[in-house]
Motif scaffolding. Structure first.
Motif, PDB file in Angstrom:
ATOM      1  N   LEU A 156      -0.897  10.067   0.452  1.00 23.91           N
ATOM      2  CA  LEU A 156      -1.348   8.677   0.391  1.00 23.91           C
ATOM      3  C   LEU A 156      -1.810   8.239   1.772  1.00 23.91           C
ATOM      4  N   ALA A 157      -2.995   7.595   1.841  1.00 22.06           N
ATOM      5  CA  ALA A 157      -3.480   7.066   3.111  1.00 22.06           C
ATOM      6  C   ALA A 157      -2.627   5.880   3.530  1.00 22.06           C
ATOM      7  N   ASP A 158      -2.553   5.653   4.854  1.00 23.47           N
ATOM      8  CA  ASP A 158      -1.658   4.594   5.349  1.00 23.47           C
ATOM      9  C   ASP A 158      -2.098   3.218   4.852  1.00 23.47           C
ATOM     10  N   ASN A 159      -3.410   3.006   4.645  1.00 24.52           N
ATOM     11  CA  ASN A 159      -3.854   1.676   4.197  1.00 24.52           C
ATOM     12  C   ASN A 159      -3.534   1.416   2.730  1.00 24.52           C
ATOM     13  N   MET A 160      -3.056   2.441   2.015  1.00 23.55           N
ATOM     14  CA  MET A 160      -2.620   2.239   0.629  1.00 23.55           C
ATOM     15  C   MET A 160      -1.183   1.738   0.563  1.00 23.55           C
ATOM     16  N   LEU A 161      -0.411   1.909   1.645  1.00 22.11           N
ATOM     17  CA  LEU A 161       1.016   1.604   1.598  1.00 22.11           C
ATOM     18  C   LEU A 161       1.463   0.544   2.606  1.00 22.11           C
ATOM     19  N   TYR A 162       0.860   0.543   3.794  1.00 22.02           N
ATOM     20  CA  TYR A 162       1.436  -0.255   4.881  1.00 22.02           C
ATOM     21  C   TYR A 162       0.466  -1.327   5.354  1.00 22.02           C
ATOM     22  N   ARG A 163       1.071  -2.332   5.965  1.00 23.21           N
ATOM     23  CA  ARG A 163       0.255  -3.303   6.689  1.00 23.21           C
ATOM     24  C   ARG A 163      -0.333  -2.621   7.916  1.00 23.21           C
ATOM     25  N   SER A 164      -1.484  -3.098   8.369  1.00 24.29           N
ATOM     26  CA  SER A 164      -2.200  -2.451   9.464  1.00 24.29           C
ATOM     27  C   SER A 164      -1.331  -2.333  10.711  1.00 24.29           C
ATOM     28  N   GLY A 165      -1.224  -1.059  11.223  1.00 24.83           N
ATOM     29  CA  GLY A 165      -0.468  -0.798  12.444  1.00 24.83           C
ATOM     30  C   GLY A 165       1.017  -1.023  12.297  1.00 24.83           C
ATOM     31  N   SER A 166       1.532  -1.030  11.049  1.00 31.17           N
ATOM     32  CA  SER A 166       2.942  -1.332  10.829  1.00 31.17           C
ATOM     33  C   SER A 166       3.562  -0.294   9.924  1.00 31.17           C
ATOM     34  N   TYR A 167       4.890  -0.350   9.824  1.00 30.76           N
ATOM     35  CA  TYR A 167       5.603   0.524   8.889  1.00 30.76           C
ATOM     36  C   TYR A 167       6.106  -0.247   7.685  1.00 30.76           C
ATOM     37  N   GLU A 168       5.808  -1.559   7.620  1.00 29.78           N
ATOM     38  CA  GLU A 168       6.252  -2.390   6.505  1.00 29.78           C
ATOM     39  C   GLU A 168       5.339  -2.162   5.298  1.00 29.78           C
ATOM     40  N   ILE A 169       5.952  -2.055   4.118  1.00 30.11           N
ATOM     41  CA  ILE A 169       5.209  -1.822   2.889  1.00 30.11           C
ATOM     42  C   ILE A 169       4.364  -3.054   2.555  1.00 30.11           C
ATOM     43  N   SER A 170       3.091  -2.826   2.207  1.00 25.83           N
ATOM     44  CA  SER A 170       2.205  -3.938   1.868  1.00 25.83           C
ATOM     45  C   SER A 170       2.418  -4.367   0.427  1.00 25.83           C
ATOM     46  N   ASP A 171       1.860  -5.540   0.105  1.00 24.46           N
ATOM     47  CA  ASP A 171       2.028  -6.070  -1.254  1.00 24.46           C
ATOM     48  C   ASP A 171       1.318  -5.193  -2.289  1.00 24.46           C
ATOM     49  N   LYS A 172       0.158  -4.632  -1.913  1.00 26.36           N
ATOM     50  CA  LYS A 172      -0.606  -3.841  -2.887  1.00 26.36           C
ATOM     51  C   LYS A 172      -0.033  -2.436  -3.080  1.00 26.36           C
ATOM     52  N   ALA A 173       0.972  -2.043  -2.262  1.00 26.41           N
ATOM     53  CA  ALA A 173       1.542  -0.704  -2.373  1.00 26.41           C
ATOM     54  C   ALA A 173       2.347  -0.523  -3.655  1.00 26.41           C
ATOM     55  N   GLY A 174       2.782  -1.656  -4.253  1.00 23.32           N
ATOM     56  CA  GLY A 174       3.622  -1.562  -5.439  1.00 23.32           C
ATOM     57  C   GLY A 174       2.953  -0.835  -6.584  1.00 23.32           C
ATOM     58  N   GLN A 175       1.663  -1.070  -6.756  1.00 23.14           N
ATOM     59  CA  GLN A 175       0.947  -0.413  -7.857  1.00 23.14           C
ATOM     60  C   GLN A 175       0.958   1.106  -7.680  1.00 23.14           C
ATOM     61  N   ILE A 176       0.799   1.560  -6.435  1.00 22.86           N
ATOM     62  CA  ILE A 176       0.797   2.996  -6.156  1.00 22.86           C
ATOM     63  C   ILE A 176       2.198   3.566  -6.300  1.00 22.86           C
ATOM     64  N   LEU A 177       3.182   2.890  -5.710  1.00 21.92           N
ATOM     65  CA  LEU A 177       4.554   3.408  -5.730  1.00 21.92           C
ATOM     66  C   LEU A 177       5.125   3.426  -7.146  1.00 21.92           C
ATOM     67  N   SER A 178       4.668   2.527  -8.007  1.00 23.46           N
ATOM     68  CA  SER A 178       5.168   2.535  -9.388  1.00 23.46           C
ATOM     69  C   SER A 178       4.734   3.817 -10.104  1.00 23.46           C
ATOM     70  N   LYS A 179       3.528   4.298  -9.828  1.00 23.34           N
ATOM     71  CA  LYS A 179       3.057   5.544 -10.430  1.00 23.34           C
ATOM     72  C   LYS A 179       3.843   6.731  -9.893  1.00 23.34           C
ATOM     73  N   ILE A 180       4.101   6.708  -8.580  1.00 23.78           N
ATOM     74  CA  ILE A 180       4.876   7.803  -7.991  1.00 23.78           C
ATOM     75  C   ILE A 180       6.296   7.788  -8.532  1.00 23.78           C
ATOM     76  N   ALA A 181       6.853   6.602  -8.722  1.00 25.47           N
ATOM     77  CA  ALA A 181       8.207   6.493  -9.257  1.00 25.47           C
ATOM     78  C   ALA A 181       8.283   7.084 -10.659  1.00 25.47           C
ATOM     79  N   LYS A 182       7.233   6.925 -11.468  1.00 22.58           N
ATOM     80  CA  LYS A 182       7.216   7.523 -12.804  1.00 22.58           C
ATOM     81  C   LYS A 182       7.400   9.040 -12.721  1.00 22.58           C
ATOM     82  N   ILE A 183       6.676   9.653 -11.765  1.00 24.51           N
ATOM     83  CA  ILE A 183       6.768  11.110 -11.612  1.00 24.51           C
ATOM     84  C   ILE A 183       8.168  11.506 -11.175  1.00 24.51           C
TER      85      ILE A 183
END
Length: 289
Positions: A156-183
């Motif tokens: 996963l690219a960093d802009n899919m998960l984190y705020r720019s230049g940060s390690y905090e999870i972004s709001d839009k990351a939930g959609q991606i992480l929900s798919k990974i959680a299914k697996i």
């Protein structure tokens, strides 16, 4: 001539000793003398011819012996050449046998590699089929997923998960992480490694010392999100950071740096689960043979 002289002397002496002889007897003796002289000349001629022939034979014999020596030398050379050729042929046969053995060993090794690749491909097919239980085809296309030797790699690219230049999870990351959680939930007994990676640009934040910290904090953020938001058992999760030291592209271009700023989620079966996958994998035609 020397022999004739002695013969005449013998006859004269005989006449003197025996006295006078008749004219007829004298003529007979004279005829015998001439006959003997003719035979003597013939014998001398034949002797000369014999001597000449003997000399010619001796010359031919000497030449024949000389030729014979040459032939013996040539024969010895041919025998040596034959022995050398036989020795080389024997060595050549040995080398050919070794080469055949090496070729056979190479063929066996190649066949082993082909079998291993076929088995690995079969394992990958099983894993991909299992993934479709968790995600639809369209959902799988949204993620960068690879299956290698029974291990699932999700990048996963960093802009899919984190705020720019940060390690905090972004709001839009939930959609991606929900798919990974299914697996992850579908593979409920598999271990999950979340690995952060960065480019070579240094980080400048008071609470982050370097890219090691940033990559490890990003991996930890994803792990905690999976645990808290999606109920993943934390015993299965491992957070890791590899900083800038595991690049997949050059850091000399913006595009390369973007590819290197990524988070990898690696889902790995345990040994017994891996053996179960092998049992599920269809046998190749080479295995059947």
């Amino acid at each position: 001539m020397k022999h004739s002289f002695w013969l005449l002397l013998v006859l004269t002496t005989s006449l003197i000793l025996t006295g006078c002889v008749s004219n007829g007897k004298f003529r007979n003796l004279e005829a015998e003398y001439k006959e003997l002289q003719a035979e003597l000349q013939g014998s001398q001629l034949r002797l000369t011819e014999c001597d000449t022939r003997a000399k010619g034979i001796e010359d031919r014999l000497a030449e024949a012996q000389k030729n014979n020596e040459k032939l013996r030398g040539a024969l010895a050379d041919m025998q040596n050449s034959l022995n050398k050729s036989l020795s080389q042929n024997s060595q050549g046969n040995t080398n050919i046998a070794k080469l055949v053995d090496e070729i056979n060993a190479s063929n066996r090794f190649i066949q082993h590699l082909v079998q291993a690749k076929n088995r690995s491909d079969s394992l990958n097919i099983v894993m991909i089929n299992n993934l479709t239980r968790s995600l639809t085809r369209s959902e799988m296309q949204d993620l960068d997923i690879k299956v290698l030797k029974g291990v699932v790699y999700i990048s996963l690219a960093d802009n899919m998960l984190y705020r720019s230049g940060s390690y905090e999870i972004s709001d839009k990351a939930g959609q991606i992480l929900s798919k990974i959680a299914k697996i992850i939930l579908d593979y409920k007994d598999y271990d999950v490694l979340v690995e952060g990676n960065t480019d070579t640009d240094p980080i400048s934040r008071p609470n982050i010392r370097n890219n090691w910290d940033l990559s490890a904090l990003r991996g930890s953020s994803v792990v905690q999100a999976l645990q808290v938001n999606y109920g993943i058992d934390p015993k299965r999760l491992t957070a890791a950071g590899r900083g800038e030291y595991n690049p997949i592209a050059t850091n000399s271009t913006p595009e390369g740096k973007e590819r290197n700023r990524r988070t990898q989620i690696i889902i790995t079966p345990k040994l017994d689960q891996f053996m179960e996958l092998i049992e599920q994998a269809p046998k190749s035609s080479l295995d059947a043979n």
